[in-house]
Design an enzyme around this catalytic site. Structure first.
Site, PDB file in Angstrom:
ATOM      1  N   GLY A  16       8.745 -32.072 -33.117  1.00 22.98           N
ATOM      2  CA  GLY A  16       9.454 -33.352 -32.984  1.00 22.98           C
ATOM      3  C   GLY A  16      11.108 -33.377 -32.922  1.00 22.98           C
ATOM      4  O   GLY A  16      11.543 -32.619 -32.352  1.00 22.98           O
ATOM      5  N   ASP A  36      10.219 -26.506 -43.034  1.00 24.52           N
ATOM      6  CA  ASP A  36       9.219 -27.435 -42.880  1.00 24.52           C
ATOM      7  C   ASP A  36       8.120 -27.095 -43.759  1.00 24.52           C
ATOM      8  O   ASP A  36       8.070 -25.929 -44.140  1.00 24.52           O
ATOM      9  CB  ASP A  36       8.727 -27.155 -41.345  1.00 24.52           C
ATOM     10  CG  ASP A  36       7.996 -28.409 -41.042  1.00 24.52           C
ATOM     11  OD1 ASP A  36       8.470 -29.338 -40.284  1.00 24.52           O
ATOM     12  OD2 ASP A  36       6.681 -28.824 -41.304  1.00 24.52           O
ATOM     13  N   ASN A  91      16.332 -34.330 -41.351  1.00 24.29           N
ATOM     14  CA  ASN A  91      15.410 -35.084 -40.559  1.00 24.29           C
ATOM     15  C   ASN A  91      14.113 -35.272 -41.074  1.00 24.29           C
ATOM     16  O   ASN A  91      13.418 -36.242 -40.566  1.00 24.29           O
ATOM     17  CB  ASN A  91      15.267 -34.125 -39.310  1.00 24.29           C
ATOM     18  CG  ASN A  91      14.086 -34.321 -38.414  1.00 24.29           C
ATOM     19  OD1 ASN A  91      14.170 -35.581 -37.758  1.00 24.29           O
ATOM     20  ND2 ASN A  91      13.181 -33.619 -38.451  1.00 24.29           N
ATOM     21  N   SER A 138      17.503 -44.981 -38.897  1.00 23.32           N
ATOM     22  CA  SER A 138      16.650 -45.570 -37.705  1.00 23.32           C
ATOM     23  C   SER A 138      17.144 -46.942 -37.397  1.00 23.32           C
ATOM     24  O   SER A 138      18.170 -47.380 -38.176  1.00 23.32           O
ATOM     25  CB  SER A 138      15.360 -45.782 -38.434  1.00 23.32           C
ATOM     26  OG  SER A 138      14.692 -46.526 -37.501  1.00 23.32           O
ATOM     27  N   TYR A 151       8.964 -48.078 -45.312  1.00 26.10           N
ATOM     28  CA  TYR A 151       9.543 -47.181 -44.114  1.00 26.10           C
ATOM     29  C   TYR A 151      11.040 -47.710 -44.010  1.00 26.10           C
ATOM     30  O   TYR A 151      12.142 -47.161 -44.038  1.00 26.10           O
ATOM     31  CB  TYR A 151       8.867 -46.905 -42.986  1.00 26.10           C
ATOM     32  CG  TYR A 151       9.646 -46.142 -42.076  1.00 26.10           C
ATOM     33  CD1 TYR A 151       9.656 -44.785 -41.759  1.00 26.10           C
ATOM     34  CD2 TYR A 151      10.418 -46.879 -40.895  1.00 26.10           C
ATOM     35  CE1 TYR A 151      10.342 -43.980 -40.967  1.00 26.10           C
ATOM     36  CE2 TYR A 151      11.077 -46.293 -39.984  1.00 26.10           C
ATOM     37  CZ  TYR A 151      11.025 -44.707 -40.083  1.00 26.10           C
ATOM     38  OH  TYR A 151      11.493 -44.082 -39.023  1.00 26.10           O
ATOM     39  N   VAL A 186      11.008 -42.854 -30.666  1.00 27.97           N
ATOM     40  CA  VAL A 186      10.913 -41.774 -30.321  1.00 27.97           C
ATOM     41  C   VAL A 186       9.682 -41.006 -29.992  1.00 27.97           C
ATOM     42  O   VAL A 186       8.713 -41.203 -30.925  1.00 27.97           O
ATOM     43  CB  VAL A 186      11.785 -40.585 -31.005  1.00 27.97           C
ATOM     44  CG1 VAL A 186      12.215 -39.584 -30.136  1.00 27.97           C
ATOM     45  CG2 VAL A 186      13.412 -41.262 -31.271  1.00 27.97           C
TER      46      VAL A 186
END
Length: 256
Positions: A16, A36, A91, A138, A151, A186
């Site tokens: 992503g 990750d 991220n 965002s 969120y 996205v």
């Protein structure tokens, strides 16, 4: 900032947006530590990058960003291997309104901890060489989203934290620029949560509102956001900026 031979950490980088950010840095001949929680996916991404950019340009570290000890080890391993840290891209993020505590832990608490760890290694007033931090916010940082209130709360908080820490860096001569990326929708796996009742919980009834908002803004490809990320990192004049990116309007900066 000149990115050639710089060293960056990107969290949530196996796929992503995180993968796009890591590759954008690699194209500029930076060295990148891809972090990750998904070891298998991370190993695949590392192998792909090795093939394209050479095995010495990347390191993969398995890390759960909600674990303070693992996060601290990520920074220690980076500095031990490369001798410095120039760039941090926060991220890693999730959307889960049903397990909202986890959403706050990943999107906000871990991001704050990573910023503070980066300060320890990068602050000019403490012997570091300065650098750049990019925090993923965002378009939800600016408007309500009835299908994802927690969120949205985390992204509002990320933006406020970023701007405040950027001002502290300026006043304290930390030598670190701290900016926020605020993309619209996205084309990543997080879009799939709009159709998952187990993720949205009681707010699933508002999923069509989320889809309408997505239709209005359009959907961007990760590579587009990766290019915008490079602009934030390279432009030494930007500190405390909120870069908004949508399919309909492209890149704009919020005027506060």
């Amino acid at each position: 900032m000149i990115l050639k031979n710089s060293v960056g950490i990107v969290t949530g980088a196996s796929r992503g947006l995180g993968k796009a950010f890591a590759e954008a840095l690699l194209k500029k001949e930076a060295k990148v530590v891809i972090c990750d929680i998904d070891h298998e996916e991370g190993a695949i991404t590392k192998a792909e990058f090795d093939e394209k950019y050479g095995p010495n340009q990347t390191t993969f570290v398995t890390c759960d960003v909600t674990s303070p000890s693992q996060l601290k080890d990520l920074f220690s391993q980076t500095v031990q291997k490369y001798g410095k840290l120039d760039i941090l891209c926060n991220n890693a993020g999730i959307n889960n309104e049903n397990i909202w505590e986890k959403t706050i832990s990943v999107n906000l608490v871990a991001l704050i901890q990573a910023n503070y760890l980066a300060l320890e290694h990068m602050r000019c007033d403490r012997g570091g060489q300065g650098g750049s931090i990019v925090n993923m916010a965002s378009m939800s940082s600016f408007q309500p989203a009835p299908h994802a209130p927690v969120y949205t709360a985390t992204k509002h908080a990320v933006l406020g934290f970023t701007r405040s820490l950027a001002e502290a860096s300026r006043l304290g001569n930390f030598g670190i620029r701290i900016n926020a990326m605020c993309p619209g929708f996205v084309n990543t796996s997080i879009l799939e949560t709009l159709d998952q009742e187990e993720i949205l919980g009681m707010f699933y009834q508002f999923k069509d509102i989320g889809k309408h908002i997505m239709h209005l803004f359009g959907v961007l490809e990760p590579s587009v956001i990766g290019d915008a990320f490079i602009q934030l990192v390279e432009d030494d004049s930007l500190n405390g900026a909120a870069m908004k990116i949508t399919a309909s309007k492209g890149i704009q900066f919020e005027n506060f």
